[in-house]
Design a protein around this motif. Structure first.
Motif, PDB file in Angstrom:
ATOM      1  N   LYS A  88     -10.141  -3.975   2.257  1.00 15.50           N
ATOM      2  CA  LYS A  88      -8.832  -3.927   2.822  1.00 15.50           C
ATOM      3  C   LYS A  88      -7.826  -3.187   1.782  1.00 15.50           C
ATOM      4  N   PHE A  90      -4.109  -1.318   1.705  1.00 19.40           N
ATOM      5  CA  PHE A  90      -2.838  -1.301   1.922  1.00 19.40           C
ATOM      6  C   PHE A  90      -2.230   0.163   1.748  1.00 19.40           C
ATOM      7  N   TYR A 111      -3.791  -1.289   6.453  1.00 16.03           N
ATOM      8  CA  TYR A 111      -2.668  -1.811   6.656  1.00 16.03           C
ATOM      9  C   TYR A 111      -1.524  -0.887   6.186  1.00 16.03           C
ATOM     10  N   THR A 112      -0.731  -0.212   7.231  1.00 15.16           N
ATOM     11  CA  THR A 112      -0.141   0.768   6.541  1.00 15.16           C
ATOM     12  C   THR A 112       1.455   0.409   7.104  1.00 15.16           C
ATOM     13  N   GLY A 144       5.807  -4.197  -0.257  1.00 16.91           N
ATOM     14  CA  GLY A 144       4.293  -4.523   0.199  1.00 16.91           C
ATOM     15  C   GLY A 144       4.239  -5.212   1.556  1.00 16.91           C
ATOM     16  N   LYS A 145       3.279  -6.082   1.620  1.00 17.36           N
ATOM     17  CA  LYS A 145       3.110  -7.212   2.976  1.00 17.36           C
ATOM     18  C   LYS A 145       2.474  -8.179   2.446  1.00 17.36           C
ATOM     19  N   TYR A 148      -0.446 -10.541   4.183  1.00 11.97           N
ATOM     20  CA  TYR A 148      -1.837 -10.068   4.477  1.00 11.97           C
ATOM     21  C   TYR A 148      -2.581  -9.774   3.270  1.00 11.97           C
ATOM     22  N   TYR A 151      -5.113  -7.206  -1.287  1.00 11.52           N
ATOM     23  CA  TYR A 151      -5.567  -6.015  -0.811  1.00 11.52           C
ATOM     24  C   TYR A 151      -6.539  -5.484  -1.875  1.00 11.52           C
ATOM     25  N   ILE A 154      -4.807  -0.315  -2.832  1.00 14.36           N
ATOM     26  CA  ILE A 154      -3.339   0.241  -2.410  1.00 14.36           C
ATOM     27  C   ILE A 154      -3.229   1.553  -2.556  1.00 14.36           C
TER      28      ILE A 154
END
Length: 220
Positions: A88, A90, A111-112, A144-145, A148, A151, A154
């Motif tokens: 995962k 980011f 995840y962008t 960030g996020k 989700y 990660y 990153i």
């Protein structure tokens, strides 16, 4: 016909192989990274007026006052990330989507996030046409996020004055962040490995130049 903008000719492929040899000469050793560069047509991520320069090892302007990074920089950061299949990842700063495509080729679940609305919208169509399916977010990369997280990796594709604490918190134990840290004129490529909830291991990997990492969003 509109489909011609997605042309990837034998000439383009030949120029990519020359670029890969140049990256090898400059010290990129991970064959998986080099293979990803061979598969991603960089010229499609640039304005058509720059197509002739797409496979030079140089950064070039894109929309919203941003740049598509120098291929060596993209390769160097990607190699430092040490992507494993299904990681995962980011990505802060989707930009043109080129780095996103490279990460996807390596088997990462990407995840962008992008703060520039026009870039956020424009890259999605191209990436989809090329068969890449990251999760896209319009927002402030500094935050960030968290929904989700955590990660495994990153990557920050803009120069930050410091490592954002919110991003550290969203990095998995055993995970790695790659981020350029410094002033608007010069940054130091930095890796942060999260050893435990309270311990991180930080190393520096030389000087680079990026556009600055900004807070907030730009809806234009």
């Amino acid at each position: 016909m509109g489909i011609t903008i997605f042309e990837d000719s034998y000439r383009h492929k030949g120029l990519r192989r020359k670029l890969i040899e140049e990256l090898r000469r400059k010290g990129i050793r991970d064959e998986r990274v080099l293979n990803a560069f061979d598969k991603v047509p960089r010229h499609l991520f640039m304005d058509s007026s720059f197509v002739e320069f797409a496979y030079q090892d140089k950064a070039f302007p894109i929309a919203a006052g941003q740049t598509i990074s120098q291929p060596y920089t993209v390769a160097f950061m990607t190699e430092l990330l040490n992507i494993k299949p299904l990681d995962k990842v980011f990505e802060v700063g989707t930009g043109s989507g080129y780095q996103t495509a490279i990460l996807s080729e390596l088997g990462a679940k990407v995840y962008t996030i992008e703060r520039q609305k026009d870039l956020f919208q424009s890259c999605q169509h191209l990436l989809k046409m090329l068969g890449y399916n990251p999760l896209y977010f319009f927002g402030d990369g500094y935050l960030g996020k968290p929904s989700y997280a955590p990660y495994d990796k990153i990557i920050v594709t803009a120069g930050a004055p410091e490592i954002p604490k919110d991003l550290i918190a969203q990095l998995a134990i055993g995970g790695r962040m790659v981020i350029p840290i410094g002033t608007s004129d010069l940054q130091v490529m930095t890796t942060l490995d999260r050893i435990s909830p309270t311990q991180v291991d930080i190393h520096e990997h030389g000087n680079f130049v990026f556009v600055p990492m900004l807070k907030g969003t730009n809806n234009r």
